[in-house]
Design a protein around this motif. Structure first.
Motif, PDB file in Angstrom:
ATOM      1  N   SER A  37       0.768  -1.274   0.005  1.00 10.03           N
ATOM      2  CA  SER A  37       0.062   0.084   0.060  1.00 10.03           C
ATOM      3  C   SER A  37       0.900   1.205   0.135  1.00 10.03           C
ATOM      4  O   SER A  37       0.617   2.080  -0.832  1.00 10.03           O
ATOM      5  N   THR A  77      -2.644   1.466  -6.485  1.00  2.98           N
ATOM      6  CA  THR A  77      -2.963   2.537  -5.333  1.00  2.98           C
ATOM      7  C   THR A  77      -4.543   2.315  -5.069  1.00  2.98           C
ATOM      8  O   THR A  77      -5.096   2.212  -3.999  1.00  2.98           O
ATOM      9  N   SER A 106      -5.745  -0.889  -3.782  1.00  2.53           N
ATOM     10  CA  SER A 106      -5.031  -1.108  -2.414  1.00  2.53           C
ATOM     11  C   SER A 106      -6.120  -0.340  -1.445  1.00  2.53           C
ATOM     12  O   SER A 106      -6.571  -0.751  -0.537  1.00  2.53           O
ATOM     13  N   MET A 107      -6.688   0.809  -2.007  1.00  6.21           N
ATOM     14  CA  MET A 107      -7.704   1.814  -1.364  1.00  6.21           C
ATOM     15  C   MET A 107      -9.161   1.212  -1.164  1.00  6.21           C
ATOM     16  O   MET A 107     -10.048   1.595  -0.162  1.00  6.21           O
ATOM     17  N   PRO A 123      -5.395  -4.736   0.524  1.00  7.58           N
ATOM     18  CA  PRO A 123      -4.304  -6.074   0.226  1.00  7.58           C
ATOM     19  C   PRO A 123      -4.759  -7.345   0.302  1.00  7.58           C
ATOM     20  O   PRO A 123      -4.568  -8.222  -0.646  1.00  7.58           O
TER      21      PRO A 123
END
Length: 213
Positions: free
Chosen positions: A155, A195, A198-199, A203
């Motif tokens: 992340s 990204t 990830s957000m 993960p």
């Protein structure tokens, strides 16, 4: 030869500690115990991401025969600390300064893209390690901790890559865009997708998707 000055080592260390603290605050908020608990985990991802990002710039600069040195930006560190209390980090603690009488846009672009590319590669390495260890992390506390470290590493490095590729001010993205718009689009798209996943997914869900769970 790859050389460091004492002031450069000092500045790298200070920036590493403060930026790690900023990411810990951004994730744990104003909970002091939460910040202290997550800080060592954050330090692995930030340590690898931040230090190797800057070394990427330095290595490519010196490959072209220029002297390059990391210098701290105190105002940037302060701004990063302030933004961390709002849940995000404006990570601009300093930069590698390349000393040259003249430099083409191509060389400047290659030096600039080295840092974000290092972050993208590190993020993928962390993700691969998280994927490998995930099945055993369900039954082992040690492996669970390693998985968390790898997840955070993915992340943090994804974010550092896309942040530095923004074509704003003196960030790497401005120089890469000036050199080659296609390379800039490709790299920021890769970092942006990583990204975003990830957000939004997290993960753990990315890993579960990879291994088909």
């Amino acid at each position: 030869m790859f050389k460091f000055t004492m002031s450069e080592v000092r500045d790298l260390f200070i920036a590493f500690v403060v930026i790690s603290l900023c990411f810990a605050i951004a994730n744990a908020g104003r909970d002091v115990n939460g910040v202290l608990n997550i800080l060592p985990i954050i330090m692995v991802g930030v340590g690898a991401g931040f230090i190797l990002h800057e070394l990427g710039h330095k290595f490519v600069s010196m490959k072209y025969g220029y002297w390059a040195e990391f210098k701290l930006w105190p105002q940037g560190l302060l701004f990063a600390l302030i933004t961390s209390f709002f849940g995000f980090v404006f990570a601009a603690p300093g930069a590698v300064y390349t000393y040259a009488d003249y430099m083409t846009d191509e060389i400047n672009g290659k030096i600039s893209i080295a840092g974000p590319v290092v972050n993208i590669i590190l993020a993928l390495i962390f993700l691969a390690a998280a994927t490998v260890i995930y099945p055993s992390a369900l039954y082992s506390e040690t492996h669970a901790l390693i998985f968390i470290i790898c997840a955070v590493g993915y992340s943090v490095n994804s974010f550092l890559a896309v942040f530095n590729l923004l074509p704003i001010g003196n960030l790497d993205g401005s120089k890469v865009l000036r050199w080659n718009i296609v390379i800039w689009i490709v790299t920021i798209a890769i970092a942006g997708i990583m990204t975003f996943m990830s957000m939004t997914m997290g993960p753990q869900n990315i890993v579960r998707m990879i291994i088909g769970l």
